[in-house]
Write a protein that holds these residues in place. Structure first.
Motif, PDB file in Angstrom:
ATOM      1  N   LEU A  12       0.808  -1.221   0.000  1.00  0.00           N
ATOM      2  CA  LEU A  12       0.000   0.000   0.000  1.00  0.00           C
ATOM      3  C   LEU A  12       0.845   1.277   0.000  1.00  0.00           C
ATOM      4  O   LEU A  12       0.532   2.238   0.684  1.00  0.00           O
ATOM      5  N   GLU A  14       1.303   4.127  -1.723  1.00  0.00           N
ATOM      6  CA  GLU A  14       0.581   4.860  -2.765  1.00  0.00           C
ATOM      7  C   GLU A  14       1.508   5.649  -3.706  1.00  0.00           C
ATOM      8  O   GLU A  14       1.492   5.444  -4.925  1.00  0.00           O
ATOM      9  N   PHE A  55      -6.948  -5.527   7.442  1.00  0.00           N
ATOM     10  CA  PHE A  55      -8.345  -5.389   7.861  1.00  0.00           C
ATOM     11  C   PHE A  55      -9.087  -4.519   6.846  1.00  0.00           C
ATOM     12  O   PHE A  55      -8.570  -4.270   5.759  1.00  0.00           O
ATOM     13  N   ILE A  56     -10.255  -4.048   7.228  1.00  0.00           N
ATOM     14  CA  ILE A  56     -11.064  -3.289   6.277  1.00  0.00           C
ATOM     15  C   ILE A  56     -10.341  -2.055   5.703  1.00  0.00           C
ATOM     16  O   ILE A  56     -10.391  -1.824   4.497  1.00  0.00           O
ATOM     17  N   PRO A  57      -9.638  -1.260   6.548  1.00  0.00           N
ATOM     18  CA  PRO A  57      -8.966  -0.096   5.964  1.00  0.00           C
ATOM     19  C   PRO A  57      -8.014  -0.477   4.824  1.00  0.00           C
ATOM     20  O   PRO A  57      -7.945   0.216   3.814  1.00  0.00           O
ATOM     21  N   GLU A  58      -7.322  -1.602   4.970  1.00  0.00           N
ATOM     22  CA  GLU A  58      -6.362  -2.018   3.948  1.00  0.00           C
ATOM     23  C   GLU A  58      -7.077  -2.460   2.668  1.00  0.00           C
ATOM     24  O   GLU A  58      -6.609  -2.189   1.565  1.00  0.00           O
ATOM     25  N   VAL A  60     -10.011  -1.380   1.610  1.00  0.00           N
ATOM     26  CA  VAL A  60     -10.539  -0.170   0.977  1.00  0.00           C
ATOM     27  C   VAL A  60      -9.414   0.587   0.270  1.00  0.00           C
ATOM     28  O   VAL A  60      -9.534   0.984  -0.892  1.00  0.00           O
ATOM     29  N   TYR A  61      -8.309   0.735   0.986  1.00  0.00           N
ATOM     30  CA  TYR A  61      -7.193   1.520   0.453  1.00  0.00           C
ATOM     31  C   TYR A  61      -6.585   0.837  -0.779  1.00  0.00           C
ATOM     32  O   TYR A  61      -6.296   1.477  -1.782  1.00  0.00           O
ATOM     33  N   GLU A  64      -8.676   1.420  -3.723  1.00  0.00           N
ATOM     34  CA  GLU A  64      -8.506   2.781  -4.228  1.00  0.00           C
ATOM     35  C   GLU A  64      -7.231   2.885  -5.089  1.00  0.00           C
ATOM     36  O   GLU A  64      -7.242   3.490  -6.157  1.00  0.00           O
ATOM     37  N   LYS A  67      -7.775   1.271  -8.386  1.00  0.00           N
ATOM     38  CA  LYS A  67      -8.588   2.134  -9.250  1.00  0.00           C
ATOM     39  C   LYS A  67      -7.695   3.171  -9.946  1.00  0.00           C
ATOM     40  O   LYS A  67      -7.809   3.397 -11.153  1.00  0.00           O
ATOM     41  N   GLN A  68      -6.810   3.770  -9.179  1.00  0.00           N
ATOM     42  CA  GLN A  68      -5.902   4.773  -9.760  1.00  0.00           C
ATOM     43  C   GLN A  68      -5.005   4.160 -10.835  1.00  0.00           C
ATOM     44  O   GLN A  68      -4.795   4.758 -11.886  1.00  0.00           O
TER      45      GLN A  68
END
Lengths: 210, 444
Positions: A12, A14, A55-58, A60-61, A64, A67-68
């Protein structure tokens, strides 16, 4: 040694992974290769989620970031890749219930594990499930629900599939907030899965891919 | 005598005793001496459990949810729109179920008020959901944008007024075009020119209508509470609060937004959590004061085991949540946290609070483990799930409760309770929970 694309995305990072995506495109890397690497990275994310590191934050991130990357790569796609899927799975949150966090995690985990997922969204009327199962002939259906009112909506959905004469052609799993094996019996589904990993396990088992 | 000074000089236990005393002597005329005796008996049982002493028996609590609608043969929608029906259903529920603490109908909100306000945070029966559905549902969205943390941190009131409310109450949409309302110079121009703006006339009209409607609903809710107390049923309705993280994760940013913030702007998020904490404390204590009941209900959502890692819980969730809890405890309030989902991984962390200062109601947490870890420090309860109540027989429910009491009831500090509210089930299943407390919960 700098991290490779797959690790950067799976970890992750980014800024770094977006930079590298642009660099690879400039260097003439195939768009499809980058997408294939992204898929591998998402598989790692899925494994880490299953292993309790993510977990969920990972989720979702990472979604994202994916997608980029897809947006960057899209203009360079000459032909769409023919992805080979394990099998089709239809999922949705049953009528009357508008919760989708768990549903989307199941979607994510099934997708990174090679399934072609038809996600019908939330508050899905019984009729829509029946139509979609007829249209796709998917061997697996996943019913999601968070609230107690989903107990009856699940039962109604299963009964509608019986009435349509196609219940025998599929396996049905249920999951989400207040669901458990008692509800599974009540709704006459084939299995209850306590989390997204269970959904993957059940779907694989049912299509004979373990 | 300076009361304020006296209050400040008290320890948290002394403040709590004052609040317990007030709760035990409500401002009502009991209908019979028997009702008064019952009221004190029930409440003392509950208070002893909170203090981790042994009451005469395990207290039992059934969160009402929308069950009274089902039980009286009507729908939630009817109760949201017909306050007479709300009263009738509630009183029937209270009369027929012999609980130690009862829920007020205050969570069955007026559908009319929602409609007048064009309220967007919920969908409810007949409004986005089928009319016969038994609960309202939260509509998650990014009501606060990713780049609005600074606006919130600078002035939460202004953020509410000009950003959050216009997005969540449709009738207040014109407020978004207002300039920052910061004139406290003693001159009436700013406020009056605002009021003169034709765009704002519908706002005033709607607020007037909604507040009149709210008053009608409130009158029925307080009448129910009054009648319940007169009949000997203590109410659990005090204050309410959200964990600071949940305020942002549920209300403002939503699941997707908060996940992005944890990665992209963790420091801003942490700063904003610090800003919202004292505000949550103040409003919860004020509500408890007004209700004459020290309980502060805190529903917990996005700190559950499978939502975030332990490290994230320790960084984002627990520090400001603990601050909130400590402030409530120090004011003599009793936080009653209801942890949705499972909290197995969090037990060791949440142990770090003064002994016998809080109540934990768990939904799917392993109760043996909870008793093991928290047994010396906090009163616990919960765990009879909605799925069990919906699908099992009264015999099976009673047996399950017996086992719960056997494990968790040991030594006191235990409340037999549902893990969440239930919208409908065989009423005999709820009676079985109550019977279990009476039959198996007696301390010798």
């Amino acid at each position: 040694m700098p991290k490779d694309f797959i690790s950067l995305l799976a970890d992750l990072e980014e800024e770094e992974v977006i930079k590298l995506t642009k660099k690879r495109l400039e260097a003439g890397d195939e768009a499809l290769t980058i997408l294939e690497d992204s898929r591998k990275a998402m598989e790692v994310v899925g494994k880490r989620f299953a292993g309790g590191q993510y977990f969920i934050p990972e989720l979702v991130y990472s979604g994202e970031l994916l997608k980029q990357i897809t947006e960057l790569v899209k203009p360079h796609l000459v032909q769409s890749g023919d992805t080979k899927h394990l099998s089709k799975v239809v999922i949705g949150t049953v009528a009357g219930d508008i919760h989708d966090i768990g549903l989307n995690i199941v979607d994510f985990m099934l997708s990174v594990n090679g399934f072609e997922v038809y996600n019908l969204g939330v508050d899905v009327p019984v009729k829509k499930f029946v139509e979609k199962m007829k249209e796709t002939s998917a061997p697996v259906l996943g019913l999601s629900g968070f609230l107690t009112l989903a107990f009856d909506a699940m039962k109604d959905t299963v009964e509608a599939l019986e009435a349509a004469g196609i219940r025998g052609k599929m396996k049905i799993m249920i999951g989400g907030g207040q669901m458990d094996d008692e509800v599974r019996k009540y709704a006459k589904a084939d299995a209850y899965g306590k989390d997204a990993m269970a959904a993957v396990f059940l779907a694989k088992k049912w299509i004979g891919d373990n | 005598m300076n009361l304020a000074k006296k209050w400040d000089g008290l320890s948290w236990q002394e403040k709590r005793e004052e609040r317990f005393k007030q709760w035990l002597s409500p401002d009502v005329k009991f209908s019979t001496p028997q009702a008064e005796k019952l009221y004190k008996e029930r409440l003392s049982r509950f208070i002893k459990a909170i203090k981790m002493e042994k009451p005469d028996r395990v207290p039992v609590q059934i969160p009402a949810g929308s069950f009274p609608a089902h039980y009286s043969g009507t729908t939630l929608r009817t109760l949201m729109y017909d306050y007479g029906a709300l009263k009738k259903a509630w009183l029937k529920f209270i009369r027929d179920f012999d609980m130690d603490l009862y829920d007020s109908p205050g969570l069955i909100f007026s559908g009319r008020v929602y409609e007048i306000l064009d309220y967007k945070l919920y969908q409810w029966p007949g409004h986005g959901l089928p009319s016969d559905i038994s609960m309202h549902q939260f509509v998650e969205d990014e009501y606060m944008k990713a780049d609005e943390y600074d606006a919130f941190i600078k002035d939460p009131f202004d953020f509410s007024l000009r950003y959050f409310l216009p997005r969540t109450w449709g009738t207040l949409a014109p407020l978004s075009s207002m300039t920052r309302f910061n004139s406290a110079l003693g001159l009436p121009f700013q406020l009056l020119s605002l009021c003169a703006n034709p765009d704002f006339q519908p706002v005033f009209q709607a607020m007037r209508e909604a507040s009149q409607e709210l008053a009608k609903w409130q009158a029925v809710v307080s009448e129910c509470s009054q009648l319940a107390k007169e009949a000997g049923c203590p109410s659990a309705a005090g204050g309410m609060a959200l964990a600071p993280f949940d305020t942002f994760a549920d209300m403002f940013r939503g699941t997707r937004g908060i996940a992005m913030d944890m990665y992209r702007q963790p420091d801003k998020l942490l700063e904003a959590l610090e800003v919202v904490t004292p505000q949550s404390i103040e409003s919860a204590v004020a509500a408890a004061d007004m209700a004459g009941c020290p309980m502060v209900f805190i529903p917990l959502h996005k700190g559950a085991d499978n939502f975030m890692s332990q490290k994230q819980y320790e960084k984002f969730y627990w520090p400001t949540f603990r601050k909130l809890l400590m402030a409530l405890i120090n004011e003599g309030c009793v936080p009653r946290r209801v942890a949705d989902g499972s909290y197995n991984e969090r037990l060791e962390i949440i142990k770090d609070l003064p002994r016998a200062s809080v109540v934990w109601i768990f939904e799917q947490t392993d109760m043996t483990k909870a008793k093991d870890v928290l047994g010396d420090t906090a009163c616990i309860g919960g765990n009879v799930t909605a799925a069990q109540l919906y699908t099992n027989t009264p015999q099976a429910i009673k047996e399950y409760c017996r086992q719960l009491i056997e494990v968790c009831g040991k030594g006191g500090g235990y409340i037999l309770s549902l893990g969440s509210s239930v919208d409908r089930c065989n009423p005999k299943n709820l009676q079985a929970v109550i019977e279990a407390a009476k039959e198996y919960g007696v301390y010798k």
